[in-house]
Design an enzyme around this catalytic site. Structure first.
Site, PDB file in Angstrom:
ATOM      1  N   ASP A 117      28.608  30.683  48.285  1.00 28.80           N
ATOM      2  CA  ASP A 117      28.353  30.259  49.669  1.00 28.80           C
ATOM      3  C   ASP A 117      27.100  30.988  50.160  1.00 28.80           C
ATOM      4  O   ASP A 117      26.401  31.649  49.374  1.00 28.80           O
ATOM      5  CB  ASP A 117      29.590  30.483  50.550  1.00 28.80           C
ATOM      6  CG  ASP A 117      29.868  31.953  50.844  1.00 28.80           C
ATOM      7  OD1 ASP A 117      29.160  32.820  50.288  1.00 28.80           O
ATOM      8  OD2 ASP A 117      30.800  32.238  51.618  1.00 28.80           O
ATOM      9  N   HIS A 118      26.810  30.854  51.431  1.00 27.02           N
ATOM     10  CA  HIS A 118      25.607  31.472  51.993  1.00 27.02           C
ATOM     11  C   HIS A 118      25.598  32.989  51.851  1.00 27.02           C
ATOM     12  O   HIS A 118      24.539  33.587  51.679  1.00 27.02           O
ATOM     13  CB  HIS A 118      25.466  31.087  53.471  1.00 27.02           C
ATOM     14  CG  HIS A 118      26.686  31.410  54.271  1.00 27.02           C
ATOM     15  ND1 HIS A 118      27.846  30.662  54.177  1.00 27.02           N
ATOM     16  CD2 HIS A 118      26.959  32.413  55.140  1.00 27.02           C
ATOM     17  CE1 HIS A 118      28.763  31.189  54.973  1.00 27.02           C
ATOM     18  NE2 HIS A 118      28.248  32.247  55.556  1.00 27.02           N
ATOM     19  N   CYS A 142      30.936  34.913  46.769  1.00 23.69           N
ATOM     20  CA  CYS A 142      30.914  34.749  48.222  1.00 23.69           C
ATOM     21  C   CYS A 142      30.786  36.150  48.808  1.00 23.69           C
ATOM     22  O   CYS A 142      30.391  37.075  48.101  1.00 23.69           O
ATOM     23  CB  CYS A 142      32.115  33.961  48.743  1.00 23.69           C
ATOM     24  SG  CYS A 142      33.720  34.754  48.629  1.00 23.69           S
ATOM     25  N   GLY A 143      31.068  36.317  50.085  1.00 26.67           N
ATOM     26  CA  GLY A 143      30.853  37.630  50.675  1.00 26.67           C
ATOM     27  C   GLY A 143      31.709  38.696  50.023  1.00 26.67           C
ATOM     28  O   GLY A 143      31.225  39.765  49.652  1.00 26.67           O
ATOM     29  N   THR A 144      32.975  38.405  49.893  1.00 30.72           N
ATOM     30  CA  THR A 144      33.904  39.344  49.255  1.00 30.72           C
ATOM     31  C   THR A 144      34.327  38.914  47.859  1.00 30.72           C
ATOM     32  O   THR A 144      34.923  39.710  47.127  1.00 30.72           O
ATOM     33  CB  THR A 144      35.200  39.442  50.080  1.00 30.72           C
ATOM     34  OG1 THR A 144      35.764  38.125  50.173  1.00 30.72           O
ATOM     35  CG2 THR A 144      34.930  39.978  51.476  1.00 30.72           C
ATOM     36  N   GLY A 145      34.118  37.658  47.533  1.00 30.41           N
ATOM     37  CA  GLY A 145      34.655  37.075  46.298  1.00 30.41           C
ATOM     38  C   GLY A 145      36.071  36.549  46.470  1.00 30.41           C
ATOM     39  O   GLY A 145      36.587  35.852  45.582  1.00 30.41           O
ATOM     40  N   ILE A 146      36.679  36.863  47.596  1.00 35.38           N
ATOM     41  CA  ILE A 146      38.093  36.498  47.778  1.00 35.38           C
ATOM     42  C   ILE A 146      38.246  34.997  47.989  1.00 35.38           C
ATOM     43  O   ILE A 146      38.997  34.320  47.283  1.00 35.38           O
ATOM     44  CB  ILE A 146      38.703  37.277  48.965  1.00 35.38           C
ATOM     45  CG1 ILE A 146      38.713  38.779  48.673  1.00 35.38           C
ATOM     46  CG2 ILE A 146      40.122  36.786  49.240  1.00 35.38           C
ATOM     47  CD1 ILE A 146      39.077  39.635  49.888  1.00 35.38           C
ATOM     48  N   GLY A 147      37.528  34.466  48.966  1.00 34.53           N
ATOM     49  CA  GLY A 147      37.717  33.064  49.309  1.00 34.53           C
ATOM     50  C   GLY A 147      37.352  32.134  48.169  1.00 34.53           C
ATOM     51  O   GLY A 147      38.091  31.182  47.860  1.00 34.53           O
ATOM     52  N   HIS A 156      42.557  40.646  28.835  1.00 36.85           N
ATOM     53  CA  HIS A 156      43.982  40.407  29.116  1.00 36.85           C
ATOM     54  C   HIS A 156      44.261  39.024  29.680  1.00 36.85           C
ATOM     55  O   HIS A 156      45.328  38.465  29.437  1.00 36.85           O
ATOM     56  CB  HIS A 156      44.503  41.445  30.117  1.00 36.85           C
ATOM     57  CG  HIS A 156      44.702  42.809  29.528  1.00 36.85           C
ATOM     58  ND1 HIS A 156      45.563  43.738  30.071  1.00 36.85           N
ATOM     59  CD2 HIS A 156      44.148  43.405  28.453  1.00 36.85           C
ATOM     60  CE1 HIS A 156      45.526  44.853  29.344  1.00 36.85           C
ATOM     61  NE2 HIS A 156      44.663  44.673  28.358  1.00 36.85           N
ATOM     62  N   ARG A 164      49.813  39.699  22.551  1.00 34.97           N
ATOM     63  CA  ARG A 164      50.830  39.639  23.610  1.00 34.97           C
ATOM     64  C   ARG A 164      50.297  38.970  24.869  1.00 34.97           C
ATOM     65  O   ARG A 164      51.061  38.449  25.682  1.00 34.97           O
ATOM     66  CB  ARG A 164      51.336  41.039  23.947  1.00 34.97           C
ATOM     67  CG  ARG A 164      50.324  41.942  24.637  1.00 34.97           C
ATOM     68  CD  ARG A 164      50.821  43.369  24.777  1.00 34.97           C
ATOM     69  NE  ARG A 164      49.940  44.204  25.584  1.00 34.97           N
ATOM     70  CZ  ARG A 164      48.818  44.767  25.153  1.00 34.97           C
ATOM     71  NH1 ARG A 164      48.415  44.552  23.901  1.00 34.97           N
ATOM     72  NH2 ARG A 164      48.095  45.538  25.941  1.00 34.97           N
ATOM     73  N   HIS A 165      48.966  38.979  25.023  1.00 40.68           N
ATOM     74  CA  HIS A 165      48.386  38.382  26.232  1.00 40.68           C
ATOM     75  C   HIS A 165      48.400  36.854  26.188  1.00 40.68           C
ATOM     76  O   HIS A 165      48.390  36.201  27.227  1.00 40.68           O
ATOM     77  CB  HIS A 165      46.942  38.856  26.415  1.00 40.68           C
ATOM     78  CG  HIS A 165      46.817  40.339  26.443  1.00 40.68           C
ATOM     79  ND1 HIS A 165      47.390  41.114  27.424  1.00 40.68           N
ATOM     80  CD2 HIS A 165      46.213  41.206  25.587  1.00 40.68           C
ATOM     81  CE1 HIS A 165      47.142  42.395  27.183  1.00 40.68           C
ATOM     82  NE2 HIS A 165      46.427  42.474  26.078  1.00 40.68           N
TER      83      HIS A 165
HETATM   84  C1  RB5 Z   1      31.534  34.119  54.923  1.00 38.07           C
HETATM   85  O1  RB5 Z   1      31.239  34.723  56.143  1.00 38.07           O
HETATM   86  C2  RB5 Z   1      32.684  34.863  54.246  1.00 38.07           C
HETATM   87  O2  RB5 Z   1      33.857  34.668  54.947  1.00 38.07           O
HETATM   88  C3  RB5 Z   1      32.830  34.409  52.804  1.00 38.07           C
HETATM   89  O3  RB5 Z   1      31.627  34.603  52.139  1.00 38.07           O
HETATM   90  C4  RB5 Z   1      33.872  35.138  51.980  1.00 38.07           C
HETATM   91  O4  RB5 Z   1      33.732  36.519  52.063  1.00 38.07           O
HETATM   92  C5  RB5 Z   1      35.256  34.674  52.148  1.00 38.07           C
HETATM   93  O5  RB5 Z   1      36.178  35.082  51.411  1.00 38.07           O
END
Ligand code: RB5
Length: 153
Positions: free
Chosen positions: A21-22, A78-83, A111, A145-146
């Site tokens: 993303d941005h 992305c910003g955190t990689g989470i989304g 693994h 095992r994995h």
């Molecule tokens: C964008 O502002 C931010 O929410 C996205 O990059 C990401 O971190 C979401 O998980």
């Protein structure tokens, strides 16, 4: 369960897809150079500028490129990689691993047989991200095992 032979995700000449993303676009551009230096062809699925976009669209497109065979593996930012990792993992066959250092990057392959590495541009130094990328692609799946556990995913 059968033991899988140690295998790398991709080799020189293979295509690796990348998307962000941005918030991740600058790191994506840097990682494209690193992928090229590793000998991979790069399939850039965007985004390609600072305008705000929605990470689910890019995570989905990336995972579909990998599971559909357009790319051997994927890199998601992305910003955190989470989304973007959550979005990628909604696609059946995608195993996106959100990793934060070279240890977790290697273990995601060894693994979990991860086929997508996800990372957060706002929480990583670019040189750390590059080192994680290299480790991810240099580490074979451990099998053994994995393998049975991965089959249950
Ligand atoms: C964008 O502002 C931010 O929410 C996205 O990059 C990401 O971190 C979401 O998980």
């Amino acid at each position: 369960m059968t033991d899988a032979s140690p295998t790398l995700l991709a080799g020189p000449g293979d295509t690796v897809a990348i998307a962000s993303d941005h918030a991740g676009v600058d790191l994506k551009e840097a990682l494209k150079g690193d992928l090229g230096a590793l000998g991979f062809k790069v399939l850039d699925l965007g985004t390609n500028g600072p305008a705000s976009v929605d990470y689910p669209d890019y995570g989905k497109a990336l995972a579909e490129a990998v599971t559909g065979g357009k790319a051997k593996a994927g890199v998601a930012v992305c910003g955190t990689g989470i989304g973007i990792s959550i979005a990628a993992n909604r696609v059946p066959g995608a195993r996106a691993a959100l990793v934060h250092d070279v240890t977790t990057a290697g273990l995601a392959r060894e693994h979990n047989d991860a086929n997508i590495i996800a990372m957060g541009a706002r929480v990583l130094a670019p040189e750390t991200a590059c080192a994680m990328l290299k480790t991810f692609f240099a580490t074979p799946f451990g099998g053994g095992r994995h393998a049975g556990r991965v089959a249950k995913l």
